[in-house]
Design an enzyme around this catalytic site. Sequence first.
Site, PDB file in Angstrom:
ATOM      1  N   HIS A 206       0.832  -1.211   0.000  1.00 53.93           N
ATOM      2  CA  HIS A 206       0.000   0.000   0.000  1.00 53.93           C
ATOM      3  C   HIS A 206       0.867   1.262   0.000  1.00 53.93           C
ATOM      4  O   HIS A 206       0.439   2.316   0.463  1.00 53.93           O
ATOM      5  CB  HIS A 206      -0.948   0.027   1.204  1.00 53.93           C
ATOM      6  CG  HIS A 206      -1.741  -1.233   1.380  1.00 53.93           C
ATOM      7  ND1 HIS A 206      -2.865  -1.523   0.643  1.00 53.93           N
ATOM      8  CD2 HIS A 206      -1.539  -2.310   2.199  1.00 53.93           C
ATOM      9  CE1 HIS A 206      -3.346  -2.705   1.005  1.00 53.93           C
ATOM     10  NE2 HIS A 206      -2.550  -3.202   1.938  1.00 53.93           N
ATOM     11  N   SER A 327      15.271  21.302 -16.617  1.00 54.55           N
ATOM     12  CA  SER A 327      14.134  22.195 -16.766  1.00 54.55           C
ATOM     13  C   SER A 327      14.577  23.462 -17.482  1.00 54.55           C
ATOM     14  O   SER A 327      15.691  23.944 -17.292  1.00 54.55           O
ATOM     15  CB  SER A 327      13.552  22.551 -15.393  1.00 54.55           C
ATOM     16  OG  SER A 327      12.685  23.664 -15.471  1.00 54.55           O
ATOM     17  N   LYS A 333      16.674  21.233 -11.482  1.00 51.90           N
ATOM     18  CA  LYS A 333      15.903  20.039 -11.805  1.00 51.90           C
ATOM     19  C   LYS A 333      16.700  19.005 -12.596  1.00 51.90           C
ATOM     20  O   LYS A 333      17.472  19.329 -13.486  1.00 51.90           O
ATOM     21  CB  LYS A 333      14.658  20.415 -12.622  1.00 51.90           C
ATOM     22  CG  LYS A 333      13.616  21.205 -11.863  1.00 51.90           C
ATOM     23  CD  LYS A 333      12.999  20.379 -10.740  1.00 51.90           C
ATOM     24  CE  LYS A 333      12.175  19.216 -11.233  1.00 51.90           C
ATOM     25  NZ  LYS A 333      11.010  19.633 -12.048  1.00 51.90           N
ATOM     26  N   GLU A 340       9.606   8.109 -17.032  1.00 52.04           N
ATOM     27  CA  GLU A 340       8.288   8.720 -17.221  1.00 52.04           C
ATOM     28  C   GLU A 340       7.734   8.428 -18.607  1.00 52.04           C
ATOM     29  O   GLU A 340       6.531   8.151 -18.765  1.00 52.04           O
ATOM     30  CB  GLU A 340       8.377  10.224 -16.982  1.00 52.04           C
ATOM     31  CG  GLU A 340       8.562  10.586 -15.511  1.00 52.04           C
ATOM     32  CD  GLU A 340       8.717  12.078 -15.288  1.00 52.04           C
ATOM     33  OE1 GLU A 340       8.552  12.511 -14.143  1.00 52.04           O
ATOM     34  OE2 GLU A 340       9.020  12.818 -16.251  1.00 52.04           O
ATOM     35  N   LYS A 375      -1.707  -3.614 -39.395  1.00 49.06           N
ATOM     36  CA  LYS A 375      -0.246  -3.475 -39.433  1.00 49.06           C
ATOM     37  C   LYS A 375       0.288  -2.349 -38.561  1.00 49.06           C
ATOM     38  O   LYS A 375       1.256  -2.535 -37.818  1.00 49.06           O
ATOM     39  CB  LYS A 375       0.221  -3.308 -40.881  1.00 49.06           C
ATOM     40  CG  LYS A 375      -0.044  -4.558 -41.702  1.00 49.06           C
ATOM     41  CD  LYS A 375       0.069  -4.322 -43.177  1.00 49.06           C
ATOM     42  CE  LYS A 375      -0.568  -5.466 -43.929  1.00 49.06           C
ATOM     43  NZ  LYS A 375      -2.029  -5.577 -43.690  1.00 49.06           N
TER      44      LYS A 375
END
Length: 470
Positions: A206, A327, A333, A340, A375
Amino acid sequence: MPGNALPMTGRTGRINGGMPGGPADGAALAGRPRVNDTITIADGPKPIMANEKPWGGRFTESTDAFVEAFTASVGFDRRLYRHDIQGSIAHATMLAHVGVLTTKECDAIVQGLKEIEAEIDAGQFAWSTQLEDVHMNIEARLTARLGETGKKLHTGRSRNDQVATDLRLYLRDGIDAVCAELGRLQQGLLQVAEREAETLMPGFTHLQVAQPVTFGHHLLAWFEMLVRDAARLRDCRRRVNVLPLGAAALAGTSFPIDRAYTAKLLGFEAVAENSLDAVSDRDFAIEFAAAAALIMMHLSRMAEELVLWSSSQFGFIELPDAFCTGSSIMPQKKNPDVPELVRGKCGRVYGHLLALLTLMKAQPLAYNKDNQEDKEPVFDALDTVLACLRAFADMVPALRVQRDAMARAARRGFSTATDLADYLVRKGLPFRDAHEVVGKAVRAGLDSGRDLAQMPLAELRGFSPLIGED
């Protein structure tokens, strides 16, 4: 009835039906155009009249220009050219074997097809939408080269069984390429799992801390997913590796063809038993798409964990710079773009599976033009799976594991609570009572902001006198 006219019966033994090794991208798939590639189409100075087309004998009007473009598939099915030529060479060789073609005619056709393949490889082949598809483009070029001899190639077959054969040959090579990439990723996982066999980390249920495990053990769970994926593909390959050629349009042919001979030339394990099913069956394509969707689901699960683990909130791993981007506005960043994108592309392959299922759901026997739409989903599903597997196979061995961060996390969240309960059971306490005792200890830890490992023995013994120095 001559040859393999209806009923179509007789299976061949296993012939070249294994899973060959080879380069990860699949030699037979190298250089293939993508579904959305821009291609050069040469339509000639004037429209081809209906009676000039290979099927134009019964028509009196030329095809509407829009309809011609709308129904053409050469913009995407030309990637089958190697397999179309491979199948045509085997078909011509078989026709010579049974005496329908002379040896001289067969040799000329085979040589002509090889020269056409070289033209295509070199980018010198002029594809025409007016010739509709890869099959007619190649046949027209062969006829232009050989004249009457070229016109004999299509004896005893239809585009219906021809395209089914091409797609099976193509997908067989594609499955081999996917299996090779799966193997590379598995080797990478084993490499990191062995290196991190003693690296503690929290296991989760969880998405909450459950019990401590090792990072190596976690990666081996990913490995097991891929084991099943590879097994599914091998099983799928057996059903792909069945020869439909000889079914012709739907009812076989009156020529004395030798389907077992053709199957042996092309490495098929068996021949299709029923001609109507042979030309209309696309189960094998759907099955591949299903296997591809499962692979992508597994990769997406892995990707999700890589994204989480590389975040500052977890800090369990660092992805190599070569697989990340930055970024345009935030200098700090480092974005996990590869995981992703793999996670995002999963839905793309799911869509291809649904498209193929929907394509087939209401088709009457036998072949229908609907099947031209089989295809692009197959091509793109294969391209996507291969690209995602390649990205992960290259990235995973370069992961930088933050062992200290993992160990600290493993000590938080009462991850040893189950171990303490099991300890009490071994001391003679029933499990449900042990569960309650440890639950109360956890509650006390939550109230005081301490983990079980931070509580002194005397305090723990207050919950149960069975807790000792051991």
